[in-house]
Design an enzyme around this catalytic site. Structure first.
Site: not given
Ligand code: GLN
Length: 533
Positions: A14, A191, A381, A384, A507, A509
């Protein structure tokens, strides 16, 4: 001849090895070199896909659909190059390949051993990652800490790479903790010396040390590190804890890290132009106003579980001249009684991806609350899927609406397994993984963000919006705003009566970059800013 830089870690995990590796990548790319990065992870899981986010943080998904370590997200954000299925190797993957070859008789009766069979397999991955990326410089981080039993085969493999490719084409960079002792008011190098000694006993002689510290290093410590670790003093660098990760490339450049690397490799490359990067950081310092965004999940104690979402919010904030303050909310705490108090100071609500039943009802409440109060909502995902279930329950009146994942016996399965959803890219698995193109409907909130109808985004999910309900949703105010290219899968929905209420099955992001924020995040923050509490 391509070059390899191996990044190991000393004293503790880390340490931000990934950030050091990514920052060096950024610097070398800014000198006009083609750079890629990869990570070798010593754990036995095939990939982090099935590990708890509490163990591992976020699973980062590449364009080609690999589920990888979150450090790959740092590499992509800093270096701005797409990585691939060879970019994250685990012990599990290595053994899996070797054992399969053994069963197929590929070793022609040999005794299969760690050296050379396991180490050859590791080297194969390293060479394939380099070939696939076409990189001039391949940065390869070794997970874990020097001295761990499980990382030995990886260290042996990189030692061999230096033999195969020539020592002059490989650099060993060791990132190590330099602790500060409050009582004596000084840093301690011991260290780090031990960890370098240990590395040397494996036949790896580091060329560069990056000292992780919380305060400026004393000259004497540099001298000691140089003397005891047998490294020229100009090859000892300081990586001090910075207010923002994105300042690290700049800090290392000022000390000449990329100059040393180029000199050692005999590469004649122009100075790195970090102008746009440093302007961005200066701009970040000027931003003073704040917008509060609720991030509703079930791993909120560990912010790394949502790392790319957090970074994408930060990028979008910079673009909108505002600091994003994330209010972390555990969805299990959202009840009819608590919801108003929890959400009343939030200007936008984001529900990220997730799996499993725990905390689902709280998320459905939050999605309903956002819709009814016209609070900007971004559902990613699972976020939604939640938005559609919430809509089916409170607008369409299907009180048992649910997803097959959570309540397979529900009579209104808004989210279901669509039989035709997999194609040849989905080999063997049941998840839709990696980049797929989508088609956006014009005149929608989604189109307003992207300003184009053809997009490609990364996916990681098993279930889909159930096509049976499409018409009913559209007629009642939740539009289908993007689909797969053939129209068969729903990729995005939105509430037409809200200012910004968007759910996407993919996604976004993963593709946000500090200097290229994702348009969907940018719009989400813009609307949240306008809705400031
Ligand atoms: N669990 C949901 C699916 O498998 C959404 C997956 C997610 O949010 N990455 O469809």
């Amino acid at each position: 001849m391509s070059k390899f830089i191996f990044v190991s870690g000393g004293v503790v995990s880390g340490l931000g090895k990934g950030i050091s590796a990514a920052s060096l990548g950024r610097l070398l790319k800014a000198r006009g070199l083609k750079v890629s990065a990869m990570k070798l992870d010593p754990y036995i899981n095939i990939d982090p896909g099935t590990m708890s986010p509490y163990q591992h943080g976020e699973v980062f998904v590449t364009e080609d659909g690999s589920e990888t370590d979150l450090d790959l997200g740092h590499y992509e954000r800093f270096i701005d190059e797409n990585l691939n299925r060879y970019s994250n190797v685990t012990t599990g993957k290595v053994y899996w390949n070797v054992l399969n070859k053994e069963r197929e008789g590929k070793y022609l009766g040999e005794t299969v051993q760690v050296i050379p069979h396991i180490t050859n397999e590791i080297k194969d991955f390293i060479y394939k990652a380099q070939e696939e990326s076409g990189a001039d410089i391949m940065i390869c981080e070794i997970g874990g800490t020097t001295g761990d039993i499980e990382s030995l085969p990886f260290l042996e493999a990189i030692r061999q790479v230096a033999q195969d490719k020539g020592r002059e084409n490989c650099l060993f960079l060791h990132v190590t903790l330099i602790p500060y002792l409050e009582s004596s008011g000084e840093h301690k190098s011991k260290p780090a010396q031990h960890s370098v000694n240990q590395l040397q006993s494996y036949g790896i002689f580091p060329d560069i040390i990056i000292a992780r510290c919380s305060r400026p290093l004393e000259e004497g410590i540099r001298d000691k590190l140089s003397l005891f670790c047998n490294i020229p003093k100009e090859c000892v660098f300081e990586n001090r804890t910075m207010p923002s990760l994105y300042e690290v490339p700049y800090m290392l450049q000022k000390q000449g890290l990329d100059d040393v690397v180029c000199r050692k490799f005999h590469i004649d490359a122009p100075q790195a132009d970090l102008h746009s990067w440093s302007t961005l950081m200066e701009h970040a310092e000027d931003v003073t106003e704040t917008v509060t965004i609720a991030l509703i999940g079930k791993y909120v104690r560990l912010h790394d579980a949502y790392l790319s979402v957090v970074e994408a919010l930060y990028h979008a904030g910079l673009k909108n001249n505002i600091k994003v303050h994330i209010k972390w909310i555990d969805s299990e705490n959202i009840t009819e009684g608590s919801i108003r108090e929890l959400l009343q100071d939030c200007s936008g609500i984001l529900i990220p991806g997730g799996f499993g039943t725990r905390g689902i009802e709280g998320k459905i409440r939050a999605a309903t609350y956002a819709r009814e109060h016209n609070i900007p909502y971004l559902g990613i995902c699972l976020g939604m899927q939640i938005a559609t279930i919430a809509f089916a329950r409170s607008v369409l009146g299907y009180s048992d609406a649910n997803s097959y994942e959570f309540q397979p016996e529900s009579s209104h399965l808004i989210i279901h397994y669509m039989a035709d959803q997999s194609d040849e890219q989905d080999m063997g698995g049941t998840m839709r993984l990696g980049a797929y193109p989508s088609r956006i409907k014009e005149g929608t909130q989604l189109y307003r963000a992207y300003r184009t109808t053809e997009i490609s985004e990364r996916h990681r999910h098993r279930y889909e919006f159930n096509n049976q309900f499409r018409e009913e949703f559209i007629q009642n105010g939740m539009d289908i705003t993007a689909t797969s290219q053939d129209g068969s899968l729903v990729e995005a929905v939105e509430c037409v009566n809200n200012d910004f209420y968007v759910g996407v099955q993919f996604h976004p992001e993963f593709k946000s970059r500090p200097n290229r924020p994702h348009p969907l995040f940018t719009d989400f923050i813009a609307y949240s800013k306008a809705n400031r509490k």
